[in-house]
Design a protein around this motif. Structure first.
Motif, PDB file in Angstrom:
ATOM      1  N   ALA A  74       0.920  -1.028   0.087  1.00 46.49           N
ATOM      2  CA  ALA A  74       0.114   0.300   0.021  1.00 46.49           C
ATOM      3  C   ALA A  74       0.841   1.185  -0.018  1.00 46.49           C
ATOM      4  O   ALA A  74       2.090   1.229   0.466  1.00 46.49           O
ATOM      5  N   VAL A  76       0.802   5.685   0.722  1.00 45.00           N
ATOM      6  CA  VAL A  76      -0.061   6.801   0.933  1.00 45.00           C
ATOM      7  C   VAL A  76       0.756   7.910   0.767  1.00 45.00           C
ATOM      8  O   VAL A  76       2.005   8.033   1.199  1.00 45.00           O
ATOM      9  N   LEU A 174      -7.456   4.571   8.119  1.00 44.61           N
ATOM     10  CA  LEU A 174      -6.497   3.718   7.312  1.00 44.61           C
ATOM     11  C   LEU A 174      -6.311   2.526   8.116  1.00 44.61           C
ATOM     12  O   LEU A 174      -6.256   1.463   7.300  1.00 44.61           O
ATOM     13  N   ASP A 178      -7.374  -1.768   6.662  1.00 46.27           N
ATOM     14  CA  ASP A 178      -6.632  -2.592   6.380  1.00 46.27           C
ATOM     15  C   ASP A 178      -5.343  -1.766   5.781  1.00 46.27           C
ATOM     16  O   ASP A 178      -4.662  -2.600   4.990  1.00 46.27           O
ATOM     17  N   TYR A 179      -4.952  -0.695   6.052  1.00 44.70           N
ATOM     18  CA  TYR A 179      -3.788  -0.248   5.690  1.00 44.70           C
ATOM     19  C   TYR A 179      -2.850  -0.210   6.912  1.00 44.70           C
ATOM     20  O   TYR A 179      -3.104   0.380   7.893  1.00 44.70           O
ATOM     21  N   ARG A 180      -1.577  -0.831   6.765  1.00 44.38           N
ATOM     22  CA  ARG A 180      -0.748  -0.892   7.882  1.00 44.38           C
ATOM     23  C   ARG A 180      -0.132   0.734   8.149  1.00 44.38           C
ATOM     24  O   ARG A 180       1.021   0.820   7.137  1.00 44.38           O
ATOM     25  N   VAL A 201      -4.153   7.394  -2.035  1.00 41.38           N
ATOM     26  CA  VAL A 201      -3.856   6.156  -1.265  1.00 41.38           C
ATOM     27  C   VAL A 201      -4.265   5.110  -2.502  1.00 41.38           C
ATOM     28  O   VAL A 201      -5.085   4.833  -2.929  1.00 41.38           O
ATOM     29  N   LYS A 203      -3.633   0.525  -3.023  1.00 42.18           N
ATOM     30  CA  LYS A 203      -3.400  -0.886  -2.762  1.00 42.18           C
ATOM     31  C   LYS A 203      -3.414  -1.596  -3.905  1.00 42.18           C
ATOM     32  O   LYS A 203      -4.465  -1.170  -4.880  1.00 42.18           O
TER      33      LYS A 203
END
Length: 442
Positions: A74, A76, A174, A178-180, A201, A203
């Motif tokens: 992902a 950002v 985020l 499920d964005y780490r 953003v 993924k």
């Protein structure tokens, strides 16, 4: 005739410490036969970014060295304006690889001529002189303070354009989607929110990736209009285990770019090195760069290449086509399969100037994003290292005997300069020079 290796060693030891902090005397200016290069693959934990700047129109293409399950990928990225679908695309990795090879630091070689029969060189006549989309789900979430301004399918990526009111809300959004997000990112995100920036953003959509048949992630490109000319690198420092490398390739109309808020330093160049370096050019250049970074306390942006795309000397790769340059954002140059070289040969000029910058950074040494300024300086520069093969003939004239007498000092200087450039021990350098036959004449 045997040249004194012990004398070379004494000279190297005596002067290397002095020259480590002094300017090294340059070798012949440009030309030579290209034999090796130091591309971006030498450096671990590295990312590549291509910038194209035309007035306030900016294109940024991002390529990372991500390895692992693509489901975990992902990105950002703060962006200064709202981004429409037509402003986003993907670029083939080979195009960036081509630009990387074209601008990489290089090794060139010369062969000394017979001192008794010197060759007169002339420049060939005519040789170039140096010189708004639908905003789905756009309602403001009361829980997070985050607005999804747009969502797009872009090749193998799912892309969102977000704006936020508070960094903690953005961080929670985020994470919950499920964005780490690494610990410590909140403060950095907050600074971008205060600047009124949005967030690009992305993924990977695994099913769509399989459908298009790509085995690797293609670099994402975003184009926008803004007075801001910068690379947002601070988010990359939050979860980094150590320093990272960023290589920036900038395509402009006017000339070289440089950092406005950090020192911009040219990498040491035009230096004679021993013959054995040809087989160790990768480790050699890594050592050169690491020593330069240490000298600047990891607080500088290094220029590795700056050149008009209309010619190169020596060329470390085939010329870039106009189509490739346009793919990377330099749309003003046209989109034919022709090259800028061809335009110059037809009596025209090149409207593309490339600058290659290399940064090693962490959160402490680079606390701010790099802001760039475009200069009108079109003078040529390249990280270039030179090896001279000694003439091996019989001394049948005074010039040949004088040439051989000067070789000991020349070899000593090569060893000294190499030690100063790399920090390698003189004893190891001298031993490898002897093994390669540079320490003696038959």
């Amino acid at each position: 005739m045997t040249l004194r290796i012990d004398k070379i060693f004494r000279t190297c030891v005596a002067t290397a410490a002095i020259l480590a902090h002094a300017a090294v005397v340059p070798a012949n200016a440009f030309c030579g036969f290209y034999v090796a290069q130091a591309d971006a693959k030498l450096f671990n934990k590295s990312s590549k970014v291509v910038l194209a700047r035309d007035g306030e129109q900016t294109s940024i293409t991002m390529a990372s060295d991500f390895e692992g399950d693509v489901k975990e990928f992902a990105v950002v990225v703060p962006v200064p304006t709202f981004i429409e679908r037509k402003q986003i695309g993907v670029v083939e990795p080979k195009t960036i690889d081509h630009l990387d090879s074209y601008t990489a630091p290089r090794l060139v070689e010369y062969h000394d001529e017979d001192p008794c029969h010197p060759i007169m060189y002339r420049m060939a006549p005519g040789a170039p002189m140096p010189s708004a989309v639908a905003r789905g789900e756009a309602s403001l979430s009361r829980q997070y303070g985050v607005t999804i301004e747009a969502s797009y399918d872009v090749a193998e990526y799912d892309v969102l354009i977000l704006s936020a009111q508070e960094s903690d809300g953005l961080t929670r959004w985020l994470t919950d989607n499920d964005y780490r997000i690494p610990q410590g990112a909140e403060a950095v995100l907050g600074s971008y929110i205060r600047q009124g920036m949005r967030f690009f953003v992305a993924k990977v959509n695994v099913e769509r990736m399989k459908a298009v048949g790509n085995g690797t992630l293609r670099p994402l490109q975003v184009r926008y209009q803004s007075a801001k000319f910068m690379v947002p690198l601070r988010l990359g420092t939050v979860n980094a285990a150590g320093p990272q490398d960023l290589i920036i390739y900038a395509l402009t109309r006017s000339g070289r770019i440089e950092a406005a808020n950090y020192r911009t330093v040219k990498i040491p160049t035009d230096i004679d090195v021993p013959l054995y370096v040809k087989n160790e050019f990768g480790p050699f250049y890594k050592a050169v760069f690491e020593r330069a970074v240490a000298r600047e306390n990891m607080q500088a942006v290094f220029v590795e290449y700056a050149w008009d795309m209309g010619w190169c000397d020596p060329c470390a790769a085939d010329p870039m086509s106009n189509k490739e340059l346009a793919e990377l954002g330099a749309r003003w140059i046209g989109s034919s399969d022709d090259t800028a070289f061809s335009a110059v040969r037809r009596g025209g000029g090149s409207d593309a100037f490339v600058t290659r910058l290399h940064v090693r950074y962490d959160a402490k040494t680079f606390p701010e994003d790099i802001v760039f300024t475009e200069t009108r300086d079109r003078s040529n520069f390249q990280g270039r290292y030179v090896q001279h093969h000694p003439w091996r003939g019989e001394a049948k004239c005074d010039a040949a005997r004088s040439y051989q007498d000067r070789l000991t000092a020349r070899f000593a200087k090569e060893a000294t300069d190499l030690a100063a450039l790399t920090g390698w021990p003189c004893s190891e350098i001298i031993a490898k020079m002897a093994q390669s036959g540079e320490g003696e004449l038959k």
